[in-house]
Scaffold this active site. Structure first.
Site, PDB file in Angstrom:
ATOM      1  N   CYS A  12      -9.448   6.800  -3.452  1.00 54.96           N
ATOM      2  CA  CYS A  12      -9.478   6.079  -4.722  1.00 54.96           C
ATOM      3  C   CYS A  12      -8.651   4.814  -4.741  1.00 54.96           C
ATOM      4  O   CYS A  12      -7.785   4.592  -3.889  1.00 54.96           O
ATOM      5  CB  CYS A  12      -8.889   6.947  -5.842  1.00 54.96           C
ATOM      6  SG  CYS A  12      -9.633   8.530  -6.046  1.00 54.96           S
ATOM      7  N   GLY A  30     -13.077   2.942  -2.682  1.00 58.37           N
ATOM      8  CA  GLY A  30     -13.941   3.980  -3.242  1.00 58.37           C
ATOM      9  C   GLY A  30     -15.206   3.381  -3.786  1.00 58.37           C
ATOM     10  O   GLY A  30     -15.159   2.458  -4.595  1.00 58.37           O
ATOM     11  N   ASN A  90      -5.025   8.547  -7.831  1.00 59.26           N
ATOM     12  CA  ASN A  90      -5.405   8.422  -6.426  1.00 59.26           C
ATOM     13  C   ASN A  90      -4.485   9.324  -5.623  1.00 59.26           C
ATOM     14  O   ASN A  90      -3.276   9.153  -5.684  1.00 59.26           O
ATOM     15  CB  ASN A  90      -5.234   6.952  -5.987  1.00 59.26           C
ATOM     16  CG  ASN A  90      -5.230   6.749  -4.465  1.00 59.26           C
ATOM     17  OD1 ASN A  90      -4.560   5.873  -3.965  1.00 59.26           O
ATOM     18  ND2 ASN A  90      -5.984   7.572  -3.733  1.00 59.26           N
ATOM     19  N   GLY A  91      -5.064  10.287  -4.925  1.00 60.19           N
ATOM     20  CA  GLY A  91      -4.200  11.127  -4.118  1.00 60.19           C
ATOM     21  C   GLY A  91      -4.735  12.512  -3.913  1.00 60.19           C
ATOM     22  O   GLY A  91      -5.928  12.766  -4.067  1.00 60.19           O
ATOM     23  N   TYR A 141      -6.134   0.541   8.495  1.00 60.02           N
ATOM     24  CA  TYR A 141      -7.532   0.443   8.128  1.00 60.02           C
ATOM     25  C   TYR A 141      -7.839   0.356   6.637  1.00 60.02           C
ATOM     26  O   TYR A 141      -8.661  -0.453   6.218  1.00 60.02           O
ATOM     27  CB  TYR A 141      -8.285   1.633   8.731  1.00 60.02           C
ATOM     28  CG  TYR A 141      -9.673   1.810   8.208  1.00 60.02           C
ATOM     29  CD1 TYR A 141     -10.662   0.852   8.476  1.00 60.02           C
ATOM     30  CD2 TYR A 141     -10.017   2.903   7.428  1.00 60.02           C
ATOM     31  CE1 TYR A 141     -11.952   1.003   7.983  1.00 60.02           C
ATOM     32  CE2 TYR A 141     -11.303   3.060   6.948  1.00 60.02           C
ATOM     33  CZ  TYR A 141     -12.261   2.119   7.222  1.00 60.02           C
ATOM     34  OH  TYR A 141     -13.528   2.270   6.737  1.00 60.02           O
TER      35      TYR A 141
END
Lengths: 471, 471, 471, 471
Positions: free
Chosen positions: D15, D43, D120-121, D264
């Site tokens: 996310c 995302g 996010n996580g 990345y």
């Protein structure tokens, strides 16, 4: 110039064409799909595919519409396009307000059956030919020249031995720039205008032959590049193989390949008329380095088309090449444009500067052209905000000064910054520390020994332009 | 026959046409939209609107595509169709596999400018005319006759004083059934074939004139019905008012109005050629009551078209009229069809029997036609399951036995139950207790004194049918 | 009131629910789809289906979203909903601005696994229960009561032997109107509020049991109607068959079935609590005929709900029943609304008068209710324009005067014409020659011996309404 | 690894989050839109925006759904999201089969009003917390942890002075990786897990504050980067400005920033925890050059993420940097995947080699990772077909060997080539002339002095991983 600016301020190529004939009888729709995908940069407004089965009744099935290749086609629609011979098309310009009528390929029934035609170009005598046709009762359902071409082929077919003969007789009447691929129920035909203004090449894979505007479309489908169609040549692919009629081919010195294919339109991984596009841009960068040297720390290119020329400048000047920009991969057609009043700007949303790279540096920024100047000015502002101490702009094309009558959609003169301003004025307007445009007499060295059309810079057109289309 | 069965098993009308010209300069696109909405039953596969502004440059703007009127048009697209003169179209049949090319109106550029054409009908010499045209170099982009008509108008226009003259000369070559509305940049023209097979009428509201396939479209937009266009008449609406050319009008006795408009196609609230459609169906019901009396408790109609005839039967027989069915209002195009293996059936999902009404009753069930027989059989089964003790079927049309060459899409003979079975057999097959079809010689009394075409029942066509279209 | 006016001016039912359990293991998604299709009139804004496979892991698969059943579901999505037990839902009201979050069925994971809940109704103590829950840490993702119910089931489940026990304990806390179907991985449960305000019935076909808001949904899928769920009853369908807990069932005299289901909401082909809806409307028409006789030539009903009452009035009065209106079958959600300034009106586009039928006639027009009065006034105007000499309006319900707290979306008082005007005033405002509303004390005879809630007419609610929800 | 491979074979970030609060009262939806646009690489499966107007009633308006930011939002929907405070979200993973229920932000009503949460996580104790919650009656409507977090905030809020207090108490229970932004009607709150596994930073422009997963989102909207949120810090933005609670901040040495953000995930133009992502990749390339020198003519990077590391390798080795690939700009989600049997391959359609650049050259090809190895093998084959005489592969990350429990979607072990093959085997399998992976002990020098999590390479997780989530 950025590719994504096409929709806002840039130059527009009108079309890309593709043709395929698989002798082993396999369906070609998916190859055409991937071919068009690779040619998408040549036109984003409509696309289409028409196919026929050479072993069955003379019937052409087509699907076309507004949108990108992957909007218009789904696995299901590709599946429905049964046939081992076909043509495809991507187009920049749709006649607005006429629905999707004018998407290509144009599929017609005519005196000898049925044909599908994909056409890239512009006939300078198109309006005249149209007038002539209407005077004998023709009707037109779109604004583009594809119907003009279809009528000529249809009329010539009455007294011609075969389709390629009709195409040849039609070509004798057509003046302008064109690459055309025609699918008749048993033949795939490809032609280029005698000046070679528009590109077209031949490829092969297994039992299949292909025709494509650019060789990158051949690579995409794993086909081998065979050769360019010669300007004026008529290539006919039938079950007996390739035949060629070169009777309309002109001497090489009269040819006039569009220089802008090399500068901007074509993909860098294409080879057009034996000249590698990427290499041409490298040479352009080198020429700029020679013409406009400047002390600096870094050469950067504006994505996507400025990249190769920047690399060339770096090689030519010995100044290191750097990557100064990140381009957002998700910018697309439906992107909501920021309003004037907002903090956001279209340029910022598309491109971001890697400040790490440019901070404290004297930067040479290479782009392929300057149209309105606003995008360029914004990018320079971003570079300086990121800490670039100087920004020297090098443009890999001469200034635009004249209209193109061969199918390139250049904005009108009032909008072109070079039309009403000197180089010094432009340099100041865009906020650059120095500005250098490609010199006209250096263009030749960027494309080897090919003869090219540079009328947009010089006003010298390779053929007479009828009065009625000069505004 | 139910209207909703159109998509499965029924008869298909090909099209509805609409035209509008507002002298006060107001946009007509929304009136055309509502007019087409009222004509939607005449065609559900494609639709389109083309408009022009009579005070501006000669430019026609169009929007068309596959789908129902409220799929294709949004408030936004209606807004974009600027102009006070225009034509619209709803169409049953699109050429599949050719994209949306053949949606109408057909918009053309031709020798004298531009035209939009909406056409409902079928030319029996269409294929011949097409052949003739291709032999002189014409090209065709669709399968329907609209291009044939356009070519004829275009070619005749060269030597005609005005558009209506060209239309007239074109009509001299066209044999078949048609109602056509043409928008030229300054004129709205409407014509009907000399036999009057297809309907067309004139309306007026405030400063605007309208042309419509059926008068119900005039009601929908609050316009007054003026009169029918006469068979063979050419009506020209210009800023000077309505002009009429009746030189091609035939004597009344030769006319051949399509009887099926009254039986099934038209909306009951339309008046066609001075005959009220609802009233005609009432008369049909009365005629059935006289021809096939039976002792029963209740007369019911199959929605929607059987309702009025059932009312007529009830009035004629003195047996009470009842409401036996609830039709689901949400059945539409995208309805997923039940599989054979499922408990559900399409008929049950669309129609449910009000068992309260039919329980223990001897029921007379009136429908407008029997095509395959399967729907009818299912409905009878449902009535009996709901407790009806007898079901007597009365059909307000004679049995279908012959193909229609005038634009009605009748299924092929093999499918038509009446083609290969006697009335007794059909009665048994559908599980009815008795069956009566409208008698041929009673048809006249259902439509007053109008002359009609009943070729689908008799095989007597009002004009010669060329060999090449007889299968 | 017309069904299609729901989107403009009418009353709104909140929901329809459906449940299915096929013991033979067949997928039930398509049966639920067709069931919801038949219940579509109960809610057009969102819909959804949740299924589980009783022979597999405890997993519920769901698909839901905004739109009609045939917008949200395609053959493909139905195919993906694998499972032989499931529930479905159609809903009128989505919380706007919260996306599609609140479409039902609500699918939850909770202490004992997973559940899908479809709920139709309104809890008068919903806000209080919500407050109580939030005070102990609950979170709510939508505005409707389905989460309140889910929490109660979840919390009660902790100390209950099984789901139906948890449902029962939850019901003890819930006050209001409800019909709920719950799919647990191995059970299908259905409950109704003890007053029976919302309908729910049981059906069977082959090896499958069904629960549905109305029996018409059973007919649509070819299932047999077994019986109504009793008010307060908890029905549990497991692989061992149907079990029933009637401990919360109240005596019949305390029940309060919603009278508006009979007058307007339910489909005429449904039977609710042993009363046939169509028959109830016939009785209503007869009662009107007795209360408000008038000399006239014709009785007509406003489609769709006025039709049956008109038939009843005709039967009661001996005045002939007539079909005065054609309703456009293609009117749907996306219909562009005419602007005030246009000639067109929404009513005209939806309904057209069959002038043949009403010309010169004294007409009695029966409708189910008058909300704002504007639609009614427009229809009367149309009838008179078509030649009706008198229009006598008869309304099959008493005037609305009080809000409904049980899930019917009645417009606010200011909008209700009956709230601020006398019957005489309304008669004049709508342009009728006479007006008669159903008399309160006649309602009973329209529904046989059932006990009903008529609070919207009388203000007498079957249960106490908390202060905090009375505006 | 190419970004476009995300949909096929790569690693997935879960996310991106974004928050905005404009004190001057201007709407923030469009800033959130552009912010999410810049975070789209984090995302691509669902996205959403929720806003509230701090000067009005406590109401949150949200719009969310499946698709890219410019699929889900239009100018019209952005316009409807009125409010000067809000949060947004882009998400990789939707729970399939549950419709769009789980798109974020999660909008809840709870004991103190309403909240919108973007998260996010991944919580390593998420399943345990969920179990605990359900045991006290909680219900869950999705599979992700956002509801777990919401419940904890809601429950803690009962006994907390304010939202930030509740968030803090919730954090004490949550173990794992997270960055969360919360919009309450009057506050914007941002938190990061104490290890700092997930990034979050603060920006400012004019009168507005912003929170964003990456600084590139700040650049896109013309906001100034202020600072990172510290791991464990709770930032509260109210009308009184920014407040910070650092009581849960850990010592720097215990932090564990995700190393893969640098390698990345993150955009190269972002700065995370004071480390410039582009610079980190340059350093990675330099480290590779030192560890794995090789004689060669050219260093090339695989677009997009390999580019910067290739530049670093070139700088480190002195071997010229080259541009070897053209990436098709139109490759998107709906791209039809070639079948195995076709001439075309996904790699060829996305990437084409500039043969001019690599012909006759010994090439060092740098990529960020090797997952399955197939894409890498294909690219090497293409390079060799284009004339590269040698291809030496350098990978800017160590081999993946261990699962990530913190929200990165790494394919399962069986698929990971490094899991079951030695470096030599991989080199042979992909057809490279040599292969070098980043050395574990060199990672530190690519990120300066930050403490990072490299568990995917080493198996050393910064916190205990509960047994129940270890497969």
């Amino acid at each position: 110039m950025q590719k994504d600016n096409r929709f806002e301020s840039g130059l527009h190529e009108e079309c890309g064409v593709f043709g395929a004939y698989d002798f082993s009888g396999q369906d070609v729709a998916s190859s055409i799909y991937y071919g068009l995908f690779a040619l998408q940069h040549r036109g984003q407004q409509t696309c289409g595919i028409a196919v026929t089965d050479t072993s069955a009744k003379m019937k052409i099935t087509a699907k076309k519409g507004p949108g990108l290749v992957n909007d218009v086609f789904s696995e299901e629609t590709i599946e429905e396009l049964k046939g081992n011979l076909g043509v495809g098309h991507v187009q920049y310009s749709a006649d607005k307000g006429k629905g999707s009528v004018s998407a290509q390929p144009l599929v017609i029934n005519y005196v000898k059956g049925t044909l599908a035609i994909s056409y890239n170009g512009s006939l300078v005598n198109g309006a005249d030919l149209k007038d002539e046709l209407t005077r004998t009762g023709a009707i037109f359902q779109s604004e583009n020249d594809s119907e003009v071409i279809a009528y000529h082929i249809a009329r010539e077919r009455i007294n011609s031995k075969n389709v390629q003969g009709a195409v040849k007789n039609a070509m004798k009447k057509m003046q302008g720039a064109y690459a055309i691929v025609v699918a008749s129920p048993r033949k795939l035909i490809g032609v280029r205008d005698p000046y070679g203004l528009k590109p077209l090449c031949i490829g092969k894979a297994d039992d299949a032959y292909f025709l494509a505007s650019e060789s990158c479309a051949l690579s995409a489908i794993g086909a081998e590049f065979i050769r360019d169609v010669e300007p004026g040549e008529i290539v006919s692919i039938t079950k007996d193989g390739i035949a060629s009629d070169k009777s309309m081919v002109m001497e090489k010195e009269k040819r006039a390949h569009c220089i802008f294919e090399y500068i901007y339109f074509a993909r860098p991984d294409s080879v057009i008329d034996n000249m590698n596009v990427y290499h041409s841009r490298i040479l352009a960068g080198k020429a700029l380095a020679k013409s406009y040297p400047v002390e600096a720390d870094l050469v950067v290119g504006v994505p996507d088309s400025g990249i190769a020329a920047a690399k060339g400048y770096a090689e030519g000047s010995g100044i290191p090449y750097g990557i100064a920009f990140h381009k957002n991969s998700y910018v697309g057609r439906t992107f909501i444009k920021p309003k004037q009043s907002q903090r956001e700007s279209s340029v910022k949303i598309k491109l971001n500067v890697l400040s790490e790279v440019v901070k404290g540096k004297r930067v040479i920024m290479v782009d392929d052209s300057i149209v309105r100047g606003t995008t360029c000015a914004n990018i320079i502002k971003m570079l300086k905000a990121a800490g670039a101490t100087e920004v020297h702009v090098r443009v890999s094309s001469p200034p635009f000064l004249y209209p193109c009558y061969f199918g390139t959609d250049v904005p009108s003169n009032e909008v072109l910054i070079a039309h009403s301003h000197s180089q010094e004025e432009i340099c100041e307007m865009i906020g650059a520390d120095s500005l250098g445009y490609m010199e006209l007499d250096k263009l030749q060295e960027t494309v080897g020994d090919i003869c090219y059309c540079d009328a947009c810079f010089t006003g010298k057109y390779p053929m007479a332009i009828p009065e009625n289309i000069i505004e």
